[in-house]
Scaffold this motif. Structure first.
Motif, short mmCIF file in Angstrom:
data_model
loop_
_atom_site.label_atom_id
_atom_site.label_comp_id
_atom_site.label_asym_id
_atom_site.label_seq_id
_atom_site.Cartn_x
_atom_site.Cartn_y
_atom_site.Cartn_z
N LEU A 235 9.16 18.30 0.85
CA LEU A 235 7.86 17.70 1.13
C LEU A 235 7.25 17.07 -0.12
O LEU A 235 6.70 15.95 -0.07
CB LEU A 235 6.91 18.77 1.69
CG LEU A 235 7.23 19.28 3.10
CD1 LEU A 235 6.31 20.43 3.47
CD2 LEU A 235 7.08 18.15 4.12
N THR A 236 7.33 17.78 -1.24
CA THR A 236 6.77 17.21 -2.47
C THR A 236 7.55 15.98 -2.93
O THR A 236 6.96 15.03 -3.45
CB THR A 236 6.74 18.26 -3.60
OG1 THR A 236 8.06 18.83 -3.75
CG2 THR A 236 5.74 19.37 -3.30
N SER A 237 8.86 15.99 -2.72
CA SER A 237 9.65 14.81 -3.09
C SER A 237 9.28 13.61 -2.24
O SER A 237 9.15 12.49 -2.73
CB SER A 237 11.14 15.12 -2.94
OG SER A 237 11.55 16.10 -3.86
N ALA A 238 9.12 13.85 -0.92
CA ALA A 238 8.73 12.76 -0.03
C ALA A 238 7.35 12.22 -0.39
O ALA A 238 7.12 11.00 -0.42
CB ALA A 238 8.75 13.24 1.42
N LEU A 239 6.41 13.13 -0.68
CA LEU A 239 5.08 12.70 -1.10
C LEU A 239 5.12 11.95 -2.42
O LEU A 239 4.36 10.99 -2.64
CB LEU A 239 4.15 13.91 -1.21
CG LEU A 239 3.61 14.50 0.09
CD1 LEU A 239 2.84 15.79 -0.18
CD2 LEU A 239 2.72 13.49 0.81
N ARG A 240 6.04 12.36 -3.32
CA ARG A 240 6.14 11.69 -4.61
C ARG A 240 6.64 10.26 -4.44
O ARG A 240 6.16 9.34 -5.12
CB ARG A 240 7.09 12.46 -5.54
CG ARG A 240 7.16 11.88 -6.95
CD ARG A 240 5.83 11.99 -7.66
NE ARG A 240 5.77 11.19 -8.87
CZ ARG A 240 5.34 9.95 -8.93
NH1 ARG A 240 4.93 9.32 -7.84
NH2 ARG A 240 5.30 9.31 -10.08
N GLU B 262 4.48 7.01 -5.44
CA GLU B 262 5.08 6.00 -6.31
C GLU B 262 4.90 4.61 -5.72
O GLU B 262 4.60 3.66 -6.43
CB GLU B 262 6.57 6.31 -6.51
CG GLU B 262 7.35 5.27 -7.29
CD GLU B 262 7.08 5.31 -8.79
OE1 GLU B 262 7.59 4.41 -9.49
OE2 GLU B 262 6.35 6.21 -9.24
N ALA B 263 5.06 4.51 -4.39
CA ALA B 263 4.90 3.21 -3.74
C ALA B 263 3.44 2.78 -3.68
O ALA B 263 3.12 1.60 -3.86
CB ALA B 263 5.47 3.28 -2.32
N VAL B 264 2.54 3.75 -3.47
CA VAL B 264 1.11 3.41 -3.30
C VAL B 264 0.44 3.13 -4.63
O VAL B 264 -0.30 2.16 -4.78
CB VAL B 264 0.38 4.56 -2.56
CG1 VAL B 264 -1.13 4.31 -2.56
CG2 VAL B 264 0.90 4.69 -1.14
#
Length: 438
Positions: free
Chosen positions: A161-166, A170-172
């Motif tokens: 989950l933290t990797s997906a949020l990271r 990064e994109a935002v």
């Protein structure tokens, strides 16, 4: 008689689905702080470029986790599980809140004082990890294997989950001013709120589930002293249990010592030790500092960390399928030892191959890590009484953390021969120290 047995079974299993979900959430909460730190380490590399944050923070975290776990495993039978777990989640909550406030107060400046402050808070996370991970796995070991698997899957889910949020942050925030810092603050805020949720769920919801009360009551009747506060919080008085113990077979209270449990399960303990020694010697330090520059650019280490965490999460669910669950002790040991081949594989892939091969290797590392860990933890407690299962759970977590500690130390060997082995600031400091010969 059949009707009575059926009634007892339905009471015992009532609330199992809710217990599985809550165990998953509690597992996420156990490692979300550490995984958030791992996911924002590109921010710390930006703020502290000379201090190897990934490796240093791991090396700070693990001695405190291992030392605390060793103490708790030794005195496990005298430590109240409820107070232990709640204290751990409270330390996680206060620690993440302190990290958030520290960054806000210092405005993200990379001073040595703020770096020392971060290290101290990471050490507190290590203590909290030992409190919660050992306490929860020991507590769940005396219940059904599905709850153990759910909690362990939650540990992996926190990384995924933290990797997906990271990747999302990064994109935002990548194109905005101070984007790295905004993403890091977002992570710390999410972690703080999630830890508060874990405190609430464990203290007021999980304890009162019928299936949880059943297994804890059963453990208390077998002589366990660690569940007394949880039973009281669930409304089960100690008077009735004491009377049943007096009227029952006192021989049922005899239990194996921790030494005897370790002797009978030494191969399982070594399995966990070696699994995490190999994994942590590569992840995350090697992935951040030793994989070179590729087409993905700044996304490359983030993608590698995400691939590992996703593989780890998926593989922790695989043992739920009975036909693919590995239960042979010899097969487990052979599989664990064979993972040492990944070390030279990573070395030569980083040196000669492209990013596709590295991504494949990282996925194998994550898949094997989660799958083997769950197979060991589901198999080991079988056949023991409640107090013995709790004790064995703590002993196994001790060896797991010992493997992580060794892996964090071995991770530094990848830097030997590199210019950044000590860091530029350290090298400058060493040049100022006068050399004297005796």
């Amino acid at each position: 008689m059949a009707v009575e047995d059926s009634s007892q079974t339905s009471i015992r299993l009532e609330g199992k689905c809710r217990a599985v979900v809550i165990c998953w959430i509690l597992g996420v909460g156990t490692l979300i702080c550490w995984n958030s730190l791992s996911s924002i380490e590109d921010y710390y590399y930006h703020v502290f470029p000379d201090y190897h944050p990934s490796r240093v923070l791991t090396l700070v975290y693990q001695p405190f986790a291992f030392g605390t776990m060793a103490f708790l495993a030794y005195y496990e039978s005298n430590i109240d599980t409820r107070k232990r777990n709640i204290l751990g989640y409270v330390v996680f909550f206060l620690g993440t809140l302190a990290l958030l406030l520290l960054d806000l107060v210092t405005s993200g400046k990379g001073s040595i004082g703020s770096y020392v402050g971060i290290c101290l808070l990471v050490a507190a996370f290590g203590v909290a990890d030992a409190l919660v991970q050992g306490g929860m796995l020991g507590d769940l070991a005396l219940m059904c294997p599905e709850l153990v698997q759910s909690f362990v899957a939650g540990l992996a889910a926190s990384g995924a989950l933290t990797s997906a949020l990271r990747l999302l942050t990064e994109a935002v925030f990548n194109s905005t001013d101070d984007g790295l810092r905004k993403g890091a603050l977002f992570f710390l805020l999410i972690s703080t709120l999630f830890e508060f949720l874990c405190i609430f769920l464990y203290a007021f919801v999980f304890t009162k589930l019928p299936i949880v009360k059943h297994y804890r009551r059963k453990a208390a009747l077998e002589g366990s002293q660690t569940v007394s506060s949880d039973l009281s919080a669930a409304g089960i008085g100690q008077t009735d249990l004491t009377e049943k113990l007096v009227d029952g077979d006192r021989g049922n209270l005899d239990r194996l010592s921790n030494k005897e449990l370790l002797y009978q399960n030494f191969d399982y303990a070594i399995d966990l030790f070696l699994i995490f020694a190999v994994s942590v010697s590569i992840f995350p330090g090697f992935l951040y500092e030793n994989t070179g520059i590729h087409q993905l650019g700044s996304w490359y280490p983030l993608v590698l960390v995400t691939v590992f965490n996703l593989g780890d999460l998926v593989s922790r669910c695989i043992p739920l399928i009975q036909c693919v669950k590995l239960e042979s002790r010899n097969a487990l040991m052979i599989s664990v030892v064979s993972r040492f081949l990944l070390v030279p594989a990573f070395y030569f892939t980083a040196k000669y191959a492209d990013q596709g091969w590295m991504i494949m290797l990282v996925s194998i590392l994550g898949l094997s890590n989660g799958y083997l860990m769950v197979c060991v933890l589901m198999a080991a407690p079988k056949g023991y009484k409640g107090p013995e299962q709790n004790a064995l759970g703590n002993v196994l977590v001790l060896f797991l953390m010992g493997g992580i500690f060794l892996g964090a130390a071995l991770d530094w060997l990848w830097l030997i021969g590199n210019e950044g082995f000590l860091g530029r600031s350290t090298m400058k400091l060493l040049t100022l120290i006068p050399f004297t010969s005796t």
